[in-house]
Design a protein around this motif. Structure first.
Motif, PDB file in Angstrom:
ATOM      1  N   SER A  33       0.802  -0.885   0.273  1.00  0.00           N
ATOM      2  CA  SER A  33       0.018   0.075  -0.393  1.00  0.00           C
ATOM      3  C   SER A  33       0.934   1.681   0.020  1.00  0.00           C
ATOM      4  CB  SER A  33      -0.912   0.099   1.067  1.00  0.00           C
ATOM      5  OG  SER A  33      -2.403   1.017   0.920  1.00  0.00           O
TER       6      SER A  33
ATOM      7  N   SER B 152      -5.700 -12.016  -2.055  1.00  0.00           N
ATOM      8  CA  SER B 152      -6.721 -10.313  -1.688  1.00  0.00           C
ATOM      9  C   SER B 152      -5.978  -9.284  -0.911  1.00  0.00           C
ATOM     10  CB  SER B 152      -7.436 -11.522  -0.473  1.00  0.00           C
ATOM     11  OG  SER B 152      -8.780 -10.723  -0.047  1.00  0.00           O
TER      12      SER B 152
ATOM     13  N   ALA C  33      -5.006  -6.941  -3.930  1.00  0.00           N
ATOM     14  CA  ALA C  33      -6.432  -6.392  -4.132  1.00  0.00           C
ATOM     15  C   ALA C  33      -6.722  -5.584  -3.193  1.00  0.00           C
ATOM     16  CB  ALA C  33      -7.457  -7.643  -4.360  1.00  0.00           C
ATOM     17  N   GLY C  34      -6.699  -5.387  -1.999  1.00  0.00           N
ATOM     18  CA  GLY C  34      -7.434  -4.886  -1.234  1.00  0.00           C
ATOM     19  C   GLY C  34      -6.645  -3.089  -0.870  1.00  0.00           C
TER      20      GLY C  34
ATOM     21  N   ALA D 145      -4.452  -2.249  -3.587  1.00  0.00           N
ATOM     22  CA  ALA D 145      -4.763  -1.644  -4.659  1.00  0.00           C
ATOM     23  C   ALA D 145      -5.417  -0.611  -4.534  1.00  0.00           C
ATOM     24  CB  ALA D 145      -4.904  -2.354  -6.212  1.00  0.00           C
ATOM     25  N   ARG D 146      -7.155  -1.053  -4.392  1.00  0.00           N
ATOM     26  CA  ARG D 146      -8.208  -0.474  -3.954  1.00  0.00           C
ATOM     27  C   ARG D 146      -8.145   0.748  -3.409  1.00  0.00           C
ATOM     28  NH1 ARG D 146     -10.713  -5.973  -3.627  1.00  0.00           N
ATOM     29  NH2 ARG D 146     -10.478  -5.731  -1.397  1.00  0.00           N
ATOM     30  N   SER D 147      -6.857   0.178  -2.022  1.00  0.00           N
ATOM     31  CA  SER D 147      -7.181   0.981  -1.102  1.00  0.00           C
ATOM     32  C   SER D 147      -6.489   2.551  -1.857  1.00  0.00           C
ATOM     33  CB  SER D 147      -6.431   1.162  -0.112  1.00  0.00           C
ATOM     34  OG  SER D 147      -5.201   0.620   0.035  1.00  0.00           O
TER      35      SER D 147
ATOM     36  N   GLY E 268      -6.273   3.819  -4.984  1.00  0.00           N
ATOM     37  CA  GLY E 268      -6.479   3.421  -6.243  1.00  0.00           C
ATOM     38  C   GLY E 268      -6.831   3.110  -7.299  1.00  0.00           C
TER      39      GLY E 268
ATOM     40  N   HIS F 236      -6.072  -0.619  -9.870  1.00  0.00           N
ATOM     41  CA  HIS F 236      -6.760  -1.529 -10.335  1.00  0.00           C
ATOM     42  C   HIS F 236      -5.292  -3.514 -10.073  1.00  0.00           C
ATOM     43  CE1 HIS F 236      -9.034   1.008 -12.823  1.00  0.00           C
ATOM     44  NE2 HIS F 236      -7.904   1.909 -12.833  1.00  0.00           N
TER      45      HIS F 236
END
Length: 285
Positions: free
Chosen positions: A168, A220, A223-224, A226-228, A230, A232
């Motif tokens: 992150s 998982s 992916a988390g 990435a989502r936090s 912005g 993909h």
């Protein structure tokens, strides 16, 4: 009289210029050029199919998936700073020492006008291959039963706990350096399927399935992250079902502990790199 004529002419020029300027601005196309930077570890450096192109101590080769992506998208500019054995810190702040000398932090390749970034990172931070070693057997037909080992489970859990914040922070640093860029984080997995095949994947079928679930959890976490931030997430493992290291040569995207092609152990083959490139292109918004 002369002053009055000049004023009239000036007014005409302004009257003509303003509409023209308006049309020019309205019709100006947005900048659609792809300025691509690839960051990451050995999954983004290539299969060694072209050993003569190895350079900089990072083992980047001509068939790396970012190179295929750049060619497919007709990128206006492309640079890869991916380097074998890289960790998140080697992207953001720490030089990486290689056989040909130190490599600066990869993030230095980013510019404010960078429009596209791919990132393949995280596996070396947790030394994932060492986490699954307890699952390996010394002979075919044996069962290490790592799936029931409390120490193996604890080490995997601890590794995934620290992985998320590291990835992150890396993605946040990338976004800060290249705020206009679309960022794709490429997932792990695909090497292991639901069966073993000694000596390539030297595990029992049950332990191989256990390792697959470890990668499900790892992805998982990625992916988390990435989502936090912005970004993909590109799910390689889901697409790679049936293309694991036990698959036949016409289907195999990854090599196992003992490779059957000119590929590093536990890494994507040339066919796998092409598949990863296709997944990246399809995932790009």
């Amino acid at each position: 009289m002369k002053s009055a004529l000049s004023a009239v002419l000036a007014g005409c020029v302004v009257a003509l210029a303003l509409p023209w300027s308006h049309v020019a601005i309205a019709d100006a196309a947005p900048d659609s050029a792809i300025r691509y930077v690839a960051l990451g570890d050995s999954r983004a450096t290539g299969s060694l199919l072209d050993p003569l192109s190895i350079r900089d101590g990072c083992f980047r080769t001509a068939d790396a998936y970012p190179q295929i992506v750049a060619d497919t998208l007709h990128a206006e500019s492309y640079v890869s700073r991916a380097c074998a054995a890289a960790k998140t810190e080697n992207i953001t702040e720490t030089p990486q020492f290689t056989i040909t000398g130190p490599q600066p932090p990869q993030i230095g390749a980013l510019r404010p006008d960078t429009t596209f970034v791919t990132v393949s990172i995280g596996g070396n931070d947790i030394a994932w291959s060492s986490l699954v070693e307890p699952c390996y057997t010394l002979a075919p037909g044996l069962d290490a039963n790592c799936r029931s080992d409390a120490t193996t489970a604890r080490r995997m859990n601890d590794a995934l706990t620290v992985l998320g914040p590291k990835v992150s922070a890396t993605l946040a640093a990338i976004t800060e350096k290249a705020p206009a860029a679309t960022v794709l984080l490429v997932g792990h997995g695909g090497i292991f399927g639901d069966r073993g095949c000694w000596p390539y994947i030297p595990t029992s079928d049950a332990d191989a399935a256990f390792v697959v679930q470890f990668f499900v959890r790892m992805n998982s976490v990625l992916a988390g992250a990435a989502r936090s931030n912005g970004a993909h997430f590109v799910d390689v493992a889901a697409a790679a079902v049936g293309h694991d290291a036990c698959a036949g040569s016409d289907l195999r995207w990854f090599e196992g502990l003992v490779p059957r092609s000119f590929t590093m152990p536990l890494h994507p083959t040339h066919e796998g790199l092409r598949a990863m490139a296709s997944l990246v292109v399809a995932a790009r918004p």
